[in-house]
Design an enzyme around this catalytic site. Structure first.
Site, mmCIF file in Angstrom:
data_model
loop_
_atom_site.group_PDB
_atom_site.id
_atom_site.type_symbol
_atom_site.label_atom_id
_atom_site.label_comp_id
_atom_site.label_asym_id
_atom_site.label_seq_id
_atom_site.Cartn_x
_atom_site.Cartn_y
_atom_site.Cartn_z
ATOM 1 N N GLY B 54 0.898 -1.149 0.000
ATOM 2 C CA GLY B 54 0.000 0.000 0.000
ATOM 3 C C GLY B 54 0.927 1.185 0.000
ATOM 4 N N CYS B 55 0.402 2.375 -0.112
ATOM 5 C CA CYS B 55 1.304 3.511 -0.184
ATOM 6 C C CYS B 55 1.597 4.050 1.205
ATOM 7 C CB CYS B 55 0.686 4.593 -1.057
ATOM 8 S SG CYS B 55 1.808 5.922 -1.437
#
Lengths: 428, 142
Positions: B54-55
């Protein structure tokens, strides 16, 4: 909470001083000029603290956009019909307004782009076409936005030039001794942010430019985070190239400016080929248009340019100096108020800063904090802010970033502090 | 008669639990509480191999195949994401591969958490759901 309700004497004195400094600034009247600020988010008053990502637009900018498309729309520089003449006149008048805004010497030095990223890529790509040589050195800092890192990495890959990076000190400033040591006879270019998007540091830009010039290196400035907050004079700075974005200065998205010294822009080969950037085209030999059109291939963002000029007119009416003082007051107040929260860690707490406070609270993950604050109507940015190397430098996954604009108020900062306190109550 | 609840039953149970809370604040508090009771992946498995990209927040997920069923252990470094991961695991844990492959997670909408499943939230949850389904497709022996 008790710390907030009973501020220390120091807090009171400081607040009163900055209260005096912006006594003539009518923030409520400014707010009324921005239609979006009356929006509710999750039934709460919107507190918009994501100005470093993009700013909101005053009614005059929105009206200019709709007026252009309702009354003036035509392509520029091509038609002799009335609409095209009007659109071209307004488009070139915008160039004049922008020239004056940054104090460039001539309109020829004002190249229209898609934004700061577009401007940096233009210079990096053009320099890669026969100008940069293997072994040449390009200096950037460890605090740059990815868009002032990656274009140079690509330029190095194409040309064999070498990238050098100025260290960041623990207080969030640049290690200027290290910078000096990086400047050698091999340095061809220094590309540096004016102020950091991630933590807000204002760099001593004039000194950085002078040092580069004494090493006979060119300087490209990423001015995206400076232009909204202070008046910028590219001639006084002696910057060789200076890029910024309209949308961070209360103008539309998809439009930006690259300032370049005329002789340097003349020297650079064109970036993109297409319409408007040519003088004559034949299959044997194409000749290029004069500045600034040499770098403006294709139909430009006409409405964007004209509406950006409206944003500049608006800022000039309020006064850049008044805006700067107001925002400095917010920063001072915000640092004080947020600083009173237990577990608060302000990243780069020793630096002179422009309109950005980047912080962490205890072990609270920025994603959690951002999600809760959003539910309270408060828009902050969380994450690495497109500056992963800087986050790695501080060994943090990201931060919570509150960034202020000309329409923000102290009571909004109070709401943020209250929100962060509430998040702490759940997660700390 | 079966002792194993279906996905629909598990989802209905979660929706009913969340309906007990009047405001969003309490729902999030409850979500974070559920995250605490997640069957957590051991630290030694918090590696690249089990990390979901995920970021902003990181998610780790490890499947355990028993017969044709898949059991999950997971964790996240963000409390809200951990709670959401706990919900997804609770809905799918110990089910048949075919059931996992078809799961739709519409219940997140019913409890007001659907926004977190959007890939643009960059919290790793939507990538995790993809990965869960991939694990359910993979050969049990691998």
């Amino acid at each position: 909470m008790s710390e907030l309700q009973n501020p220390t004497m120091d807090h009171v004195v400081k607040s009163n001083i900055s209260e005096l400094s912006d006594i003539n600034y009518d923030v409520e009247s400014v707010r009324n000029d921005f239609p979006i600020l009356s929006r509710k988010i999750h039934d709460q008053d919107l507190v918009y603290f994501d100005n470093a990502a993009t700013t909101q637009k005053p009614a005059s900018v929105i009206q200019t956009l709709t007026r252009f498309y309702s009354e003036q729309n035509a392509n520029v520089h091509r038609g002799i019909h009335t609409l095209s003449q009007e659109a071209s006149d307004a488009f070139e008048a915008a160039r004049g307004t922008i020239k004056k805004f940054i104090n460039a010497a001539s309109e020829q030095e004002v190249v229209f782009t898609t934004g700061t990223t577009g401007g940096i890529n233009l210079v990096a790509t053009a320099l890669s076409r026969g100008i940069l040589r293997p072994g040449d050195e390009i200096v950037i800092s460890g605090m740059e936005h990815h868009s002032n890192i990656v274009p140079w990495q690509m330029a190095c890959e194409y040309t064999g030039a070498i990238l050098k990076v100025i260290d960041v000190l623990p207080d969030g400033t640049l290690d200027l001794e290290h910078y000096e040591s990086l400047l050698t006879e091999k340095t061809r270019l220094v590309s540096i942010g004016h102020t950091s998007n991630a933590i807000g540091t204002i760099h001593p830009l004039k000194a950085i430019i002078d040092l580069a010039h004494s090493a006979e290196a060119l300087v490209m400035v990423d001015g995206a985070q400076a232009v909204p907050h202070e008046s910028v004079d590219v001639v006084a700075l002696d910057a060789d190239f200076f890029a910024f974005s309209s949308h961070k200065v209360y103008g539309p998205t998809g439009f930006g400016v690259l300032y370049g010294k005329k002789d340097l822009l003349e020297m650079l080969p064109p970036y993109q080929g297409g319409g408007d950037m040519i003088e004559t085209v034949s299959f044997e030999k194409t000749t290029y248009n004069t500045l600034p059109f040499k770098f403006e291939a294709g139909t430009p963002n006409i409405a964007g340019a004209i509406a950006f000029a409206a944003a500049i007119d608006y800022l000039n009416e309020i006064g850049m100096d008044a805006v700067r003082k107001h925002e400095q007051g917010l920063i001072e107040y915000g640092l004080d108020a947020l600083g009173s929260i237990p577990g608060m860690r302000i990243i780069g707490d020793g630096c002179p800063r422009a309109s950005v406070i980047s912080f962490l609270v205890g072990d609270i993950h920025p994603y959690d904090a951002g999600t809760f604050l959003d539910r309270m109507g408060i828009a902050v940015r969380t994450g690495h802010h497109c500056a992963m190397p800087l986050m790695n430098r501080f060994k943090i996954p990201g931060t919570i970033r509150a960034s202020f604009g000309m329409y923000n108020t102290r009571s909004e900062i109070d709401a943020l502090v209250k929100g962060v306190e509430r998040v702490r109550g759940i997660l700390a | 008669m079966t002792a194993v609840q279906s996905i629909a039953e598990r989802e209905r149970e979660i929706v009913e639990e969340f309906a007990l809370f009047d405001d969003w604040f309490e729902r999030y508090e409850y979500l974070i509480e559920l995250g605490e009771s997640l069957n957590k992946i051991e630290d030694e498995y918090k590696t690249e191999a089990f990390r979901i990209h995920g970021c902003q927040s990181q998610v780790w997920l490890r499947p355990d195949y028993r017969n044709d069923k898949v059991f999950f252990k997971a964790d996240s470094d963000a409390a809200i994401t951990r709670g959401l991961v706990a919900l997804v695991v609770r809905v799918l844990d110990g089910l048949q591969r075919s059931e996992i492959r078809d799961a739709r997670f519409d219940f997140l909408d019913d409890i007001g958490m659907n926004e977190h499943l959007s890939p643009t939230r960059k919290n790793g949850l939507s990538a995790m759901v993809e990965q869960v389904k991939n694990y359910a497709r993979e050969d049990a022996s691998s």
